[in-house]
Design an enzyme around this catalytic site. Sequence first.
Site, PDB file in Angstrom:
ATOM      1  N   HIS A  23      31.776  87.220   2.945  1.00 59.28           N
ATOM      2  CA  HIS A  23      32.641  87.500   1.785  1.00 59.28           C
ATOM      3  C   HIS A  23      31.883  88.420   0.825  1.00 59.28           C
ATOM      4  O   HIS A  23      31.646  88.056  -0.321  1.00 59.28           O
ATOM      5  CB  HIS A  23      33.031  86.209   1.039  1.00 59.28           C
ATOM      6  N   HIS A  79      44.953  83.834  11.703  1.00 57.41           N
ATOM      7  CA  HIS A  79      44.542  84.116  10.320  1.00 57.41           C
ATOM      8  C   HIS A  79      44.171  85.605  10.261  1.00 57.41           C
ATOM      9  O   HIS A  79      43.481  86.102  11.142  1.00 57.41           O
ATOM     10  CB  HIS A  79      43.337  83.217  10.026  1.00 57.41           C
ATOM     11  N   GLU A  81      42.309  87.320   8.113  1.00 60.43           N
ATOM     12  CA  GLU A  81      41.070  87.800   7.492  1.00 60.43           C
ATOM     13  C   GLU A  81      40.255  88.586   8.522  1.00 60.43           C
ATOM     14  O   GLU A  81      40.239  88.273   9.712  1.00 60.43           O
ATOM     15  CB  GLU A  81      40.257  86.630   6.894  1.00 60.43           C
ATOM     16  N   ASP A  83      37.330  88.892   9.547  1.00 60.95           N
ATOM     17  CA  ASP A  83      36.357  88.321  10.485  1.00 60.95           C
ATOM     18  C   ASP A  83      37.033  87.820  11.763  1.00 60.95           C
ATOM     19  O   ASP A  83      36.359  87.578  12.765  1.00 60.95           O
ATOM     20  CB  ASP A  83      35.510  87.213   9.835  1.00 60.95           C
ATOM     21  N   HIS A 145      42.459  78.949   5.705  1.00 58.62           N
ATOM     22  CA  HIS A 145      41.833  79.288   4.468  1.00 58.62           C
ATOM     23  C   HIS A 145      42.676  80.203   3.577  1.00 58.62           C
ATOM     24  O   HIS A 145      42.473  80.262   2.371  1.00 58.62           O
ATOM     25  CB  HIS A 145      40.487  79.930   4.863  1.00 58.62           C
ATOM     26  N   ASP A 164      39.617  78.653  10.659  1.00 60.54           N
ATOM     27  CA  ASP A 164      38.518  78.369   9.725  1.00 60.54           C
ATOM     28  C   ASP A 164      38.282  76.862   9.537  1.00 60.54           C
ATOM     29  O   ASP A 164      37.168  76.443   9.200  1.00 60.54           O
ATOM     30  CB  ASP A 164      38.819  78.982   8.351  1.00 60.54           C
ATOM     31  N   TYR A 192      29.950  74.922   4.373  1.00 54.88           N
ATOM     32  CA  TYR A 192      31.163  75.708   4.650  1.00 54.88           C
ATOM     33  C   TYR A 192      32.351  75.128   3.879  1.00 54.88           C
ATOM     34  O   TYR A 192      33.088  75.853   3.204  1.00 54.88           O
ATOM     35  CB  TYR A 192      31.431  75.667   6.155  1.00 54.88           C
ATOM     36  N   HIS A 225      34.587  79.496  13.634  1.00 56.04           N
ATOM     37  CA  HIS A 225      33.173  79.753  13.302  1.00 56.04           C
ATOM     38  C   HIS A 225      32.344  78.559  13.774  1.00 56.04           C
ATOM     39  O   HIS A 225      32.725  77.404  13.538  1.00 56.04           O
ATOM     40  CB  HIS A 225      32.965  79.882  11.791  1.00 56.04           C
TER      41      HIS A 225
HETATM   42 FE1  FEO Z   1      39.111  83.005   6.327  1.00 53.46          FE
HETATM   43 FE2  FEO Z   1      36.875  83.045   8.881  1.00 53.46          FE
HETATM   44  O1  FEO Z   1      38.136  83.760   7.710  1.00 53.46           O
END
Ligand code: FEO
Length: 399
Positions: A23, A79, A81, A83, A145, A164, A192, A225
């Site tokens: 981030h 998701h 995002e 990543d 997330h 996430d 996390y 992750h």
């Molecule tokens: Fe909210 Fe791993 O991205």
Amino acid sequence: MKKQINEYISWIGKTDWELKKFHGDEFTTNKGSSYNAYLIQDEKTVLIDTVWLPYDKEFVKNLKQEIDISKIDAIIMQHGEIDHSGSLVELMREIPDTPIYCTANGVKSIKGQYHQEWNFIPVKTGDTLNIGKHTLKFIEAPMLHWPDTMFTYMEGADVLFSNDGFGQHLASEYLYADEVEQSVLWEQALTYYANILAPFGLLVNKKIQEILGMNLKIQMICPSHGLIWRKNPEQIVQKYLEWANNYKENQITILYDTMWNSTRKMAESIAEGIQEVDKKVTIKIMNTSRDDKTEVLTEVFKSKMILVGSPTVNNGYLHSIAGILEMIRGMKLKNKKAAAFGSYGWSGEAVGQITESLKKSGFEIINDGMKQMWTPDEEMKKQCIEFGKSMIENEKENV
Ligand code: FEO
């Protein structure tokens, strides 16, 4: 490289050993991370999520070594995002018509970032996709997330892909949570949660209750992750329920910044006072300009009480305290107490301002705080010790 999970599912993600910040510079990831994409090869071939943009070419190359990518029947984007969606452009360049299943908010976030009119198929909770011997069931999970997040449950295999949720920023040569050092695993899972999901505790709790109410048999939880929960996956679910319900340990965290050590001395004397009357409470003292902010926020998350100190400078407080107060505000913590302290030479506004900020962030303010003029002498040190003692006395009164 691909790692086989069972007959149908394999991991095709990227382990990022080098990642130290996430981030932007907001989140420290000293243990690296991974972007877990999963490949399901049933009668249909399905890809769940991709990996972060810098690894897009490597990701697509790896996929091509394993399968003919033109045979991918569906891409599930849980998701948007970057990543997880970062390799989409590279992948879709080669298979532009492949359907992308995601939530309606997922369409917005992916279109907003990549400006492509791909073949989106919006899905809602309860929608399914039959892929042969198994069926994928989608479960919207807003704010775990982002508003666009969803989970995917693979019926028949009893696997929950949770994006996430239940993840950790932890690079490992292993695939499963039970294979790694447990203290590191749980520390990273908590870090996390505290730094990414803490603001959404109510929704986390609600979503878990909803999933438990579905009576799904879950043998494995595959997050996006870190490590996969294979043995007793309910252990991380139970932890999330604890963390999402106004979590606190018997811990007081004292945060301070200092110019000429007066506020530091106050912090240390306050800690001495706390310890004099309570030998069991864990006390953490952290300098917000020197300690890592991700660790600071994790300790705040664990605490039942925080004390925040800064000298007064230019009629306000030091910038590291301003930064951490803003990050603490964003965590939307409940059921925690707080007080402020700090030294000053002239006007002394910082303590009142910190108190006000903590109050706005939802902390129960114990008192008006303690400010001391110039450098603490023996008498002032005693006052700080008494201030520390009064924190515990306040606790006892409220039990
Ligand atoms: Fe909210 Fe791993 O991205």
